[in-house]
Write a protein that holds these residues in place. Structure first.
Motif, PDB file in Angstrom:
ATOM      1  N   PRO A   1     -11.847   3.002  -5.819  1.00  0.00           N
ATOM      2  CA  PRO A   1     -11.913   1.861  -4.899  1.00  0.00           C
ATOM      3  C   PRO A   1     -10.541   1.487  -4.363  1.00  0.00           C
ATOM      4  O   PRO A   1      -9.508   1.812  -4.964  1.00  0.00           O
ATOM      5  N   HIS A   2     -10.548   0.805  -3.240  1.00  0.00           N
ATOM      6  CA  HIS A   2      -9.310   0.291  -2.633  1.00  0.00           C
ATOM      7  C   HIS A   2      -9.284  -1.217  -2.839  1.00  0.00           C
ATOM      8  O   HIS A   2      -9.976  -1.960  -2.154  1.00  0.00           O
ATOM      9  N   TYR A   3      -8.500  -1.696  -3.823  1.00  0.00           N
ATOM     10  CA  TYR A   3      -8.408  -3.120  -4.088  1.00  0.00           C
ATOM     11  C   TYR A   3      -7.258  -3.737  -3.294  1.00  0.00           C
ATOM     12  O   TYR A   3      -6.105  -3.364  -3.466  1.00  0.00           O
ATOM     13  N   LEU A   4      -7.591  -4.688  -2.458  1.00  0.00           N
ATOM     14  CA  LEU A   4      -6.579  -5.417  -1.699  1.00  0.00           C
ATOM     15  C   LEU A   4      -5.962  -6.504  -2.558  1.00  0.00           C
ATOM     16  O   LEU A   4      -4.751  -6.742  -2.523  1.00  0.00           O
ATOM     17  N   MET A   5      -6.792  -7.176  -3.364  1.00  0.00           N
ATOM     18  CA  MET A   5      -6.311  -8.310  -4.136  1.00  0.00           C
ATOM     19  C   MET A   5      -7.233  -8.569  -5.316  1.00  0.00           C
ATOM     20  O   MET A   5      -8.438  -8.329  -5.244  1.00  0.00           O
ATOM     21  N   THR A   6      -6.653  -9.080  -6.409  1.00  0.00           N
ATOM     22  CA  THR A   6      -7.410  -9.589  -7.551  1.00  0.00           C
ATOM     23  C   THR A   6      -6.997 -11.042  -7.752  1.00  0.00           C
ATOM     24  O   THR A   6      -5.806 -11.351  -7.740  1.00  0.00           O
ATOM     25  N   CYS A   7      -7.968 -11.939  -7.924  1.00  0.00           N
ATOM     26  CA  CYS A   7      -7.641 -13.365  -8.041  1.00  0.00           C
ATOM     27  C   CYS A   7      -8.445 -14.009  -9.155  1.00  0.00           C
ATOM     28  O   CYS A   7      -9.442 -13.465  -9.618  1.00  0.00           O
ATOM     29  N   ASP A   8      -7.998 -15.190  -9.587  1.00  0.00           N
ATOM     30  CA  ASP A   8      -8.635 -15.892 -10.699  1.00  0.00           C
ATOM     31  C   ASP A   8      -9.701 -16.879 -10.256  1.00  0.00           C
ATOM     32  O   ASP A   8     -10.421 -17.410 -11.092  1.00  0.00           O
ATOM     33  N   ASP A   9      -9.786 -17.155  -8.968  1.00  0.00           N
ATOM     34  CA  ASP A   9     -10.720 -18.156  -8.460  1.00  0.00           C
ATOM     35  C   ASP A   9     -11.635 -17.497  -7.430  1.00  0.00           C
ATOM     36  O   ASP A   9     -11.162 -16.970  -6.418  1.00  0.00           O
ATOM     37  N   ALA A  10     -12.935 -17.534  -7.685  1.00  0.00           N
ATOM     38  CA  ALA A  10     -13.886 -16.896  -6.772  1.00  0.00           C
ATOM     39  C   ALA A  10     -13.842 -17.518  -5.384  1.00  0.00           C
ATOM     40  O   ALA A  10     -14.111 -16.856  -4.389  1.00  0.00           O
TER      41      ALA A  10
END
Length: 296
Positions: free
Chosen positions: A213-222
């Motif tokens: 997969p190509h992940y642009l961003m991972t964040c803690d808040d949906a």
């Protein structure tokens, strides 16, 4: 070191000025300064750097801030719980909620209960599941709305109906306009915005499918993931109830076809908290309204 000193210390740390802190606390500045100095002498450290324009917190002061917040909150919670135990109908319920719970709570059951208990207040703490679990075990929270998976050992849990994860796509992806569900192969080449809660789930799924997969961003808040998707920056992977709650009409919401991408919200408390009439009544109201599946 006493609670009064800790409350004074937190006010100064948060305001950055003795004058502003004194005004907030409704006390004169000299007694406030005296209490801070007494605290510093007792601990044998300097908590603030005194500057002409105000104060800044030292390294020792920053360490104390976290403990002071927990101690003052626990004191307030204890006071509220003792009163609630005596009366059973008044007090404060400390409720924790995860960011992805907005599509499920507040709901009619909660609204009805609050209307019937006008003297009850909710003190809401927002955080991720692990933070809120920790606060539950520390007795800083009475009840929390958490998202699976989590360790429910020694907890009383009731689960909301399961929901499918969804892909929230900018409308520029017109190839998916007439699709109801998306496969992993559809998602892999897209710039994905991942809610950190499901790191392991997506990692295993793509790995087993032989996809990168190509992940642009991972964040803690949906909600952050939703916001970025609505700004046409990428494809958010979030619970469907949250996606529908924050849908502003500028995105496409499509369920994920793989059935492993199902998740639950749970209303969780401890056995100790459940012994208080206030918390027991709160949980019972949800049981009567049956918004959840069952106790575990």
């Amino acid at each position: 070191m006493n609670l009064k000193q800790l409350r004074y210390f937190l006010a100064v740390a948060e305001e950055g000025q003795m004058t502003a802190a004194a005004k907030r606390l409704h006390v004169a500045q000299p007694p406030l300064s005296y209490q801070i100095k007494q605290l510093e002498q007792e601990l044998g450290v300097t908590l603030f750097n005194r500057l002409p324009q105000g104060v800044t917190v030292t390294a020792a002061g920053k360490l104390l801030v976290g403990y002071a917040q927990q101690l003052t909150q626990l004191s307030a919670t204890a006071e509220n719980k003792v009163r609630a135990l005596a009366h059973g109908i008044t007090g404060t319920i400390n409720l924790g909620t995860v960011s992805s719970s907005a599509g499920v709570i507040p709901n009619p059951a909660l609204r009805k209960w609050l209307q019937q208990h006008a003297d009850v207040q909710l003190s809401v703490t927002e955080g991720n599941t692990y933070e809120l679990l920790d606060d539950l075990h520390k007795r800083l929270l009475d009840v929390a709305v958490l998202r699976t998976p989590f360790n429910g050992q020694h907890l009383v849990c009731r689960y909301f109906p399961s929901e499918r994860m969804a892909a929230v796509l900018p409308k520029q992806y017109t190839q998916f306009t007439h699709r109801r569900q998306l496969r992993l192969s559809d998602l892999a080449p897209l710039p994905l915005i991942k809610y950190r809660r499901f790191n392991e789930l997506f990692h295993v799924a793509f790995l087993e499918a032989g996809l990168t997969p190509h992940y642009l961003m991972t964040c803690d808040d949906a909600r952050t993931a939703m916001h970025w998707a609505s700004r046409q920056l990428g494809v958010a992977l979030v619970p469907r109830s949250l996606a529908e709650t924050y849908d502003g009409g500028d995105v496409l919401i499509r369920s994920l076809a793989d059935h492993r991408f199902e998740t639950h919200l749970a209303l969780v408390t401890t056995n100790e908290a459940l012994e208080t009439p206030l918390v027991a009544g709160f949980m019972a109201q949800f049981e009567q309204a049956r918004p959840l599946d069952n106790f575990h």
